[in-house]
Design an enzyme around this catalytic site. Structure first.
Site, PDB file in Angstrom:
ATOM      1  N   HIS A 259       5.948 -26.645 -82.558  1.00  0.00           N
ATOM      2  CA  HIS A 259       6.460 -27.646 -83.491  1.00  0.00           C
ATOM      3  C   HIS A 259       7.151 -28.736 -82.694  1.00  0.00           C
ATOM      4  O   HIS A 259       7.799 -28.428 -81.685  1.00  0.00           O
ATOM      5  CB  HIS A 259       7.455 -27.006 -84.479  1.00  0.00           C
ATOM      6  CG  HIS A 259       7.654 -27.821 -85.703  1.00  0.00           C
ATOM      7  ND1 HIS A 259       8.519 -28.897 -85.731  1.00  0.00           N
ATOM      8  CD2 HIS A 259       7.084 -27.753 -86.923  1.00  0.00           C
ATOM      9  CE1 HIS A 259       8.473 -29.435 -86.939  1.00  0.00           C
ATOM     10  NE2 HIS A 259       7.608 -28.772 -87.680  1.00  0.00           N
ATOM     11  N   ASP A 313       3.068 -22.721 -90.928  1.00  0.00           N
ATOM     12  CA  ASP A 313       1.675 -22.474 -91.277  1.00  0.00           C
ATOM     13  C   ASP A 313       1.170 -21.114 -90.818  1.00  0.00           C
ATOM     14  O   ASP A 313       0.097 -20.691 -91.213  1.00  0.00           O
ATOM     15  CB  ASP A 313       0.793 -23.570 -90.679  1.00  0.00           C
ATOM     16  CG  ASP A 313       0.915 -24.856 -91.467  1.00  0.00           C
ATOM     17  OD1 ASP A 313       1.143 -24.758 -92.682  1.00  0.00           O
ATOM     18  OD2 ASP A 313       0.789 -25.933 -90.870  1.00  0.00           O
TER      19      ASP A 313
HETATM   20  N1  ACO Z   1      -0.520 -23.214 -78.463  1.00  0.00           N
HETATM   21  C1  ACO Z   1      -0.458 -23.290 -77.112  1.00  0.00           C
HETATM   22  N2  ACO Z   1       0.293 -24.169 -76.439  1.00  0.00           N
HETATM   23  C2  ACO Z   1       1.041 -24.994 -77.171  1.00  0.00           C
HETATM   24  C3  ACO Z   1       1.047 -24.976 -78.577  1.00  0.00           C
HETATM   25  C4  ACO Z   1       0.223 -24.023 -79.231  1.00  0.00           C
HETATM   26  N3  ACO Z   1       0.158 -23.948 -80.546  1.00  0.00           N
HETATM   27  N4  ACO Z   1       1.861 -25.926 -79.045  1.00  0.00           N
HETATM   28  C5  ACO Z   1       2.364 -26.548 -77.958  1.00  0.00           C
HETATM   29  N5  ACO Z   1       1.877 -25.987 -76.836  1.00  0.00           N
HETATM   30  C6  ACO Z   1       2.179 -26.370 -75.455  1.00  0.00           C
HETATM   31  C7  ACO Z   1       1.300 -27.544 -75.020  1.00  0.00           C
HETATM   32  O1  ACO Z   1       0.081 -27.137 -74.454  1.00  0.00           O
HETATM   33  C8  ACO Z   1       2.204 -28.244 -74.038  1.00  0.00           C
HETATM   34  O2  ACO Z   1       2.191 -27.511 -72.828  1.00  0.00           O
HETATM   35  P1  ACO Z   1       2.352 -28.284 -71.407  1.00  0.00           P
HETATM   36  O3  ACO Z   1       3.731 -28.857 -71.435  1.00  0.00           O
HETATM   37  O4  ACO Z   1       2.179 -27.198 -70.400  1.00  0.00           O
HETATM   38  O5  ACO Z   1       1.283 -29.319 -71.344  1.00  0.00           O
HETATM   39  C9  ACO Z   1       3.597 -28.065 -74.648  1.00  0.00           C
HETATM   40  O6  ACO Z   1       3.516 -26.861 -75.404  1.00  0.00           O
HETATM   41  C10 ACO Z   1       3.999 -29.222 -75.542  1.00  0.00           C
HETATM   42  O7  ACO Z   1       2.955 -29.392 -76.515  1.00  0.00           O
HETATM   43  P2  ACO Z   1       2.652 -30.749 -77.269  1.00  0.00           P
HETATM   44  O8  ACO Z   1       1.328 -30.636 -77.955  1.00  0.00           O
HETATM   45  O9  ACO Z   1       2.854 -31.907 -76.351  1.00  0.00           O
HETATM   46  O10 ACO Z   1       3.849 -30.735 -78.281  1.00  0.00           O
HETATM   47  P3  ACO Z   1       3.936 -31.538 -79.616  1.00  0.00           P
HETATM   48  O11 ACO Z   1       5.352 -31.599 -79.957  1.00  0.00           O
HETATM   49  O12 ACO Z   1       3.176 -32.803 -79.546  1.00  0.00           O
HETATM   50  O13 ACO Z   1       3.108 -30.551 -80.564  1.00  0.00           O
HETATM   51  C11 ACO Z   1       2.209 -29.529 -82.395  1.00  0.00           C
HETATM   52  C12 ACO Z   1       3.471 -30.082 -81.770  1.00  0.00           C
HETATM   53  C13 ACO Z   1       1.170 -30.646 -82.588  1.00  0.00           C
HETATM   54  C14 ACO Z   1       2.537 -28.914 -83.743  1.00  0.00           C
HETATM   55  C15 ACO Z   1       1.601 -28.441 -81.457  1.00  0.00           C
HETATM   56  O14 ACO Z   1       2.549 -27.419 -81.238  1.00  0.00           O
HETATM   57  C16 ACO Z   1       0.308 -27.872 -81.987  1.00  0.00           C
HETATM   58  O15 ACO Z   1      -0.755 -28.497 -81.822  1.00  0.00           O
HETATM   59  N6  ACO Z   1       0.359 -26.656 -82.652  1.00  0.00           N
HETATM   60  C17 ACO Z   1      -0.823 -26.056 -83.210  1.00  0.00           C
HETATM   61  C18 ACO Z   1      -1.168 -26.683 -84.546  1.00  0.00           C
HETATM   62  C19 ACO Z   1      -0.178 -26.306 -85.631  1.00  0.00           C
HETATM   63  O16 ACO Z   1       0.162 -25.149 -85.827  1.00  0.00           O
HETATM   64  N7  ACO Z   1       0.247 -27.317 -86.392  1.00  0.00           N
HETATM   65  C20 ACO Z   1       1.156 -27.148 -87.512  1.00  0.00           C
HETATM   66  C21 ACO Z   1       2.505 -27.700 -87.205  1.00  0.00           C
HETATM   67  S1  ACO Z   1       3.619 -27.438 -88.585  1.00  0.00           S
HETATM   68  C22 ACO Z   1       3.157 -28.605 -89.696  1.00  0.00           C
HETATM   69  O17 ACO Z   1       2.640 -29.640 -89.357  1.00  0.00           O
HETATM   70  C23 ACO Z   1       3.330 -28.322 -91.111  1.00  0.00           C
END
Ligand code: ACO
Length: 381
Positions: A259, A313
């Site tokens: 998140h 979710d």
């Molecule tokens: N699985 C694996 N690695 C993850 C995940 C995940 N679900 N989420 C974040 N990371 C890792 C990234 O790979 C990144 O690693 P790095 O620093 O080594 O490159 C780090 O954590 C930061 O991730 P970002 O994607 O840059 O973080 P951001 O804040 O942009 O992402 C997001 C938030 C988009 C929700 C992300 O966690 C994600 O894509 N999750 C999966 C989709 C999901 O469940 N979405 C629902 C969110 S809740 C809602 O919208 C109602």
């Protein structure tokens, strides 16, 4: 060089009194009230009233709001005809977005500052979204849409329209709490999308259809659907380490985790997990809950230290799956709840409006000559 913030991360886009989140401590409040308290004591409609009108309703106010919502559930036959024209295999979020945009043609709301129009528009949107979602679900099964029943509660009526049966009271209560937990979440992609649209002084139907389109993506509301596909793909606990390891190796996301704000487990996921567990112990359907718990435990060992934990979710999809709701309806159900928060932000935007018009940092070429078409070379990709 000007600073650039990809995804506007950490940039406040509004001042708002609707909800508050502390991502370090795992706190979420609607109008100052903790969501755990609302989940325990409130109902979705009472929570929607709180979000829209800043305080919990008196008994009389709640009765009136409930009556108004119950008596605006029906949708025009022409909206049903519209839904019938869509392909059965089309995504229900697309059907919902189109139908909500179409509602604006039936109930024009040009004066967005008029309080009576705003109230009626909010009532209509909250009341009619479930009817649209359930109608599309029935129509694509080859059935007629089930008419709403005024005397049923909000959650009860939706489940009734979806299944043509009066639902079990325990399931109804759990479903209602899920709606409370999805009703609002500060600034996020879909809320921002709706607010940008509201800032042009477009009507609330257009605002909500923008927000629905943004909610659909798998990085946002679409994740609840993606979680089920992921768990079905993993299929059994002995495959989960290989699945997670492969995903992480390929820098792919594990759905339902992570998140932008929460660095601890999402407080909504904690409440939902309890209900998912309760439902799991009730029946004999395939237990995705046990598999989900195993995924959570393994993810904790792999990337828990980065603050990547289950979000709202992760367990909501498992609850809806256990209730035998079709997977592609999970995100429309999210929208049925979030419409309350979107409307609150939309009205707040109208009241303190400043057109959203951000800037960009141009990093393309300048001073290119215009080449006649016969001299141009094909693009090499
Ligand atoms: N699985 C694996 N690695 C993850 C995940 C995940 N679900 N989420 C974040 N990371 C890792 C990234 O790979 C990144 O690693 P790095 O620093 O080594 O490159 C780090 O954590 C930061 O991730 P970002 O994607 O840059 O973080 P951001 O804040 O942009 O992402 C997001 C938030 C988009 C929700 C992300 O966690 C994600 O894509 N999750 C999966 C989709 C999901 O469940 N979405 C629902 C969110 S809740 C809602 O919208 C109602």
């Amino acid at each position: 060089m000007r600073d650039f913030f990809p995804g506007l991360a950490g940039i406040p886009a509004a001042k708002s009194s609707i909800s508050f989140v502390d991502g370090e401590k795992g706190i979420l409040e609607y109008r100052g009230i903790r969501i755990e308290d609302l989940a325990q004591h409130s109902s979705f409609l009472e929570t929607a009233f709180l979000l829209l009108f800043k305080q919990l309703p008196t008994l009389h106010e709640l009765e009136r709001f409930t009556w108004d919502i119950s008596h605006h559930r029906r949708i025009n036959d022409r909206i049903i005809d519209l839904l019938k024209l869509f392909p059965e295999q089309g995504h229900p979020m697309d059907a919902l977005q189109a139908a909500v945009a179409a509602l604006g043609m039936f109930y024009p709301a040009p004066d967005v500052q008029d309080e009576t129009i705003r109230y009626l528009t909010a009532v209509r949107l909250i009341a009619k979204l479930p009817t649209i979602v359930a109608a599309f679900a029935q129509l694509r099964r080859g059935n007629e849409a089930v008419q709403p029943r005024d005397e049923l509660s909000f959650a009860e009526n939706f489940l009734y329209m979806l299944t043509n049966q009066i639902p079990d009271p325990v399931l109804t209560k759990i479903f209602d709490v899920c709606l409370i937990l999805h009703a609002e979440h500060t600034m996020n992609a879909s809320t921002f999308s709706g607010m940008v649209t509201a800032s042009t002084l477009a009507d609330p139907y257009t605002v909500i259809s923008s927000a629905i389109g943004t909610l659909k993506g798998p990085l946002h509301g679409g994740a609840n659907e993606a979680v089920i596909h992921m768990l079905e793909e993993i299929n059994s606990a002995d495959r989960l380490t290989m699945y997670v390891d492969n995903k992480l190796l390929n820098k792919e996301k594990i759905m339902g985790f992570g998140h932008r704000i929460y660095k601890v487990k999402d407080p909504r996921a904690i409440v939902m997990q309890t209900f998912a567990q309760q439902l799991d112990s009730l029946g004999n359907a395939q237990s995705l809950f046990i598999l989900a718990r195993a995924v959570e435990k393994y993810m904790e060992t792999r990337i828990g230290s980065k603050g990547i934990r289950p979000n709202v979710d992760f367990y909501s999809g498992i609850i809806y799956h256990r209730m035998e709701i079709e997977t592609d309806l999970f995100t429309p159900i999210f929208a049925m709840a979030r419409v309350a928060g979107w409307l609150a932000h939309c009205f707040e935007q109208y009241q303190q409006n400043h057109l959203f018009r951000p800037d960009q940092i141009y990093d393309g070429p300048h001073h290119r000559s215009y080449q006649p078409i016969e001299l141009r070379k094909p693009h090499s990709n």
